[in-house]
Structure formats: C-alpha cells, structure tokens
Design a protein around this motif. Structure first.
Motif, PDB file in Angstrom:
ATOM      1  N   ALA A 160       0.617  -0.972   0.019  1.00 23.72           N
ATOM      2  CA  ALA A 160      -0.012   0.051   0.027  1.00 23.72           C
ATOM      3  C   ALA A 160       0.842   1.493   0.136  1.00 23.72           C
ATOM      4  O   ALA A 160       0.490   2.263  -0.381  1.00 23.72           O
ATOM      5  N   ASP A 161       2.158   1.173   0.690  1.00 29.02           N
ATOM      6  CA  ASP A 161       3.013   2.278   0.635  1.00 29.02           C
ATOM      7  C   ASP A 161       3.783   2.316  -0.613  1.00 29.02           C
ATOM      8  O   ASP A 161       4.907   3.235  -0.531  1.00 29.02           O
ATOM      9  N   HIS A 162       3.936   1.764  -1.740  1.00 29.80           N
ATOM     10  CA  HIS A 162       4.635   1.622  -2.960  1.00 29.80           C
ATOM     11  C   HIS A 162       4.581   2.965  -3.359  1.00 29.80           C
ATOM     12  O   HIS A 162       3.676   3.850  -3.580  1.00 29.80           O
ATOM     13  N   PRO A 163       5.719   3.624  -3.675  1.00 34.14           N
ATOM     14  CA  PRO A 163       5.942   5.114  -4.122  1.00 34.14           C
ATOM     15  C   PRO A 163       5.248   5.511  -5.575  1.00 34.14           C
ATOM     16  O   PRO A 163       5.039   6.581  -5.920  1.00 34.14           O
ATOM     17  N   ARG A 164       5.039   4.204  -6.482  1.00 35.39           N
ATOM     18  CA  ARG A 164       4.495   4.319  -7.825  1.00 35.39           C
ATOM     19  C   ARG A 164       3.199   3.757  -7.772  1.00 35.39           C
ATOM     20  O   ARG A 164       2.744   3.019  -8.832  1.00 35.39           O
ATOM     21  N   LEU A 165       2.433   3.491  -6.648  1.00 34.45           N
ATOM     22  CA  LEU A 165       1.220   2.687  -6.570  1.00 34.45           C
ATOM     23  C   LEU A 165       0.146   3.165  -7.413  1.00 34.45           C
ATOM     24  O   LEU A 165      -0.191   2.515  -8.222  1.00 34.45           O
ATOM     25  N   GLU A 166       0.036   4.647  -7.867  1.00 35.28           N
ATOM     26  CA  GLU A 166      -1.058   5.007  -8.760  1.00 35.28           C
ATOM     27  C   GLU A 166      -0.747   4.413 -10.329  1.00 35.28           C
ATOM     28  O   GLU A 166      -1.455   4.028 -10.736  1.00 35.28           O
ATOM     29  N   LEU A 167       0.509   4.445 -10.232  1.00 32.83           N
ATOM     30  CA  LEU A 167       0.880   4.140 -11.956  1.00 32.83           C
ATOM     31  C   LEU A 167       0.849   2.597 -11.819  1.00 32.83           C
ATOM     32  O   LEU A 167       0.383   2.004 -12.950  1.00 32.83           O
ATOM     33  N   LEU A 168       1.197   1.818 -11.094  1.00 30.96           N
ATOM     34  CA  LEU A 168       0.840   0.486 -11.156  1.00 30.96           C
ATOM     35  C   LEU A 168      -0.489  -0.122 -10.942  1.00 30.96           C
ATOM     36  O   LEU A 168      -0.715  -1.196 -11.443  1.00 30.96           O
ATOM     37  N   ARG A 169      -1.582   0.703 -10.580  1.00 31.39           N
ATOM     38  CA  ARG A 169      -2.882   0.463 -10.867  1.00 31.39           C
ATOM     39  C   ARG A 169      -3.266   0.565 -12.333  1.00 31.39           C
ATOM     40  O   ARG A 169      -4.487   0.016 -12.534  1.00 31.39           O
ATOM     41  N   HIS A 170      -2.649   1.212 -13.084  1.00 33.41           N
ATOM     42  CA  HIS A 170      -2.942   0.942 -14.486  1.00 33.41           C
ATOM     43  C   HIS A 170      -2.905  -0.289 -15.161  1.00 33.41           C
ATOM     44  O   HIS A 170      -1.864  -0.954 -15.122  1.00 33.41           O
ATOM     45  N   ARG A 171      -3.761  -0.535 -16.057  1.00 29.83           N
ATOM     46  CA  ARG A 171      -3.652  -1.465 -17.044  1.00 29.83           C
ATOM     47  C   ARG A 171      -3.323  -1.088 -18.362  1.00 29.83           C
ATOM     48  O   ARG A 171      -2.932  -1.924 -19.201  1.00 29.83           O
ATOM     49  N   THR A 172      -3.721   0.000 -18.857  1.00 27.64           N
ATOM     50  CA  THR A 172      -3.293   1.003 -19.973  1.00 27.64           C
ATOM     51  C   THR A 172      -2.935   2.233 -19.394  1.00 27.64           C
ATOM     52  O   THR A 172      -3.281   2.905 -18.329  1.00 27.64           O
ATOM     53  N   LEU A 173      -1.994   2.873 -20.211  1.00 30.98           N
ATOM     54  CA  LEU A 173      -1.695   4.167 -19.751  1.00 30.98           C
ATOM     55  C   LEU A 173      -1.730   5.097 -21.214  1.00 30.98           C
ATOM     56  O   LEU A 173      -0.918   5.088 -22.095  1.00 30.98           O
ATOM     57  N   THR A 174      -2.287   6.278 -20.914  1.00 31.11           N
ATOM     58  CA  THR A 174      -2.486   7.275 -21.983  1.00 31.11           C
ATOM     59  C   THR A 174      -2.484   8.766 -21.397  1.00 31.11           C
ATOM     60  O   THR A 174      -2.516   8.957 -20.109  1.00 31.11           O
TER      61      THR A 174
END
Length: 226
Positions: A165-179
């Motif tokens: 839960a405290d991963h510094p790049r958690l928000e990006l890791l939640r992506h399945r695609t990124l635009t």
C-alpha cells in the motif's frame, strides 16, 4: 446562394467545424438511414480532412490508420451503428502509439499504451516497479500533466495483488493501460492548416510516453494478440 455544409467544407484547409456539428447531429440520429443521407457530408467534412492530416504527419511519425466509422456492436448493449467520433492512430507496437480524433466536442490528441493483454500488463508493472524505469515514467507523466495533458487509461479500483500500500508508484501500478490526452475543442484554427502544427506539437510532447511504452511494454507475444 447558400452552400450546403459539405460543399462549404470542401474549401477548408484544415478540419471543418462542420465535422463537430456532424457528430452532434449523429448523436441524436444514429441510424443507418441518417448516415446514408449524410454520407457525402461525412466524406468531405470528416474522412477526407482527417486522412489529409494523417498524410501530413506520416513522414515524422509513421503510417496512420484511419478507423472505420462503424461500431462493433456484437457484444454491446448499445446497438448504435456508428461511432460518435472519427479516430486516427499511428502505431509503434500493437495498440500503442499516437492518436487524434474529431467528435462532437471537437479535437482530441492523445498517445500511450492502449492494449491490455496479460503479458503486456505484466511487463508494464514490472517496469513501473523498477526504480530506474519507474522513476523515468514518473518524470514523463509529471511533465505531461504539468503541460495540460490528462493522464488516463484502464485503472484498477484497488492496488494490484502483491503491491504494498505504501509503494511510491502505486498510482501508476494500478494502470492496465496508460494514456495522456488533450482536448482542444473547436477553436478557429481547426479549419486552417495550423491544425497539423497543433497535433504535431502535442505528439512531440507525447513522444517520451510513447517511447517508454514501446521500450518497456511492447506488443503482446500471446497467440492471436499481435
């Protein structure tokens, strides 16, 4: 004599404002009968200007694909036969690259990683979790956000399995695609050849994101997904 929208649009060097109006009307009358009656208008106000835009940008970005106007309704509850926008895509790997569309709300530019095959998602998350590749992506996304691009994609509501839960790049890791995308609306320059310069400028800004996705994610290697 008052000219019809399709005839008037033929003299516009960019994308006619009538293209946005075309899609506003289509949203109210999305039927085969309406489309057949306005097929020439679609060709002159939408398809031909978008194809020309792709031709102008081909040398710098690559061969574009102009999407078909028909929707795939086989697995959709919405049986409207036609899309509410015209998209154009320049791929680097399968389903990642640069994108531009015209619709009822006007012009949108975008780019990034649109595919979500399991092997692509796995490579994406492995790369985001890596401190070097992940920090590079953080910088790319931050720069785009600071310059007015909206960061989007298919995002999990919760964190991926195994990610703290405290991963510094958690928000990006939640992506399945990124635009990343930018909405321009319907400014006056849309009808001029300035539209190519505007799209080019956005695609240049999006290049670091596209290149990151191409390098670290790439095309799916699963059977039938290339």
């Amino acid at each position: 004599m008052t000219r019809s929208p399709s005839t008037a649009s033929a003299d516009v060097p960019g994308i006619p404002l009538d293209a946005a109006e075309f899609y506003r009307t289509l949203e109210e009358s999305n039927s085969r009968e309406w489309w057949v009656a306005h097929k020439e208008r679609y060709a002159v106000s939408v398809r031909e200007p978008m194809a020309h835009l792709g031709d102008v940008l081909t040398e710098e970005f690559g061969e574009p694909k102009l999407f078909r106007p028909n929707r795939d309704v086989r697995f959709s509850k919405d049986k409207s036969p036609y899309k509410n926008h015209q998209g154009l895509f320049v791929p680097t790997s399968a389903r990642m690259g640069w994108y531009v569309q015209i619709g009822a709300d006007g012009l949108r530019t975008a780019g990034g990683f649109y595919a979500s095959a399991s092997d692509q998602v796995a490579r994406y998350r492995t790369s985001v979790a890596d401190d070097i590749a992940g920090d590079r992506l953080v910088a790319v996304v931050a720069t785009l956000s600071d310059n007015g691009f909206e960061i989007g994609g298919d995002v999990l509501a919760t964190r991926p399995r195994g990610i703290p839960a405290d991963h510094p790049r958690l928000e990006l890791l939640r992506h399945r695609t990124l635009t990343a995308s930018r909405d321009h609306g319907t400014p006056e320059w849309l009808e001029s050849d300035e539209v190519a310069d505007r799209v080019r400028s956005d695609w240049v800004a999006l290049r670091p994101l596209v290149e990151w996705c191409d390098q670290y994610v790439g095309a799916s290697e699963l059977p039938g997904r290339r």
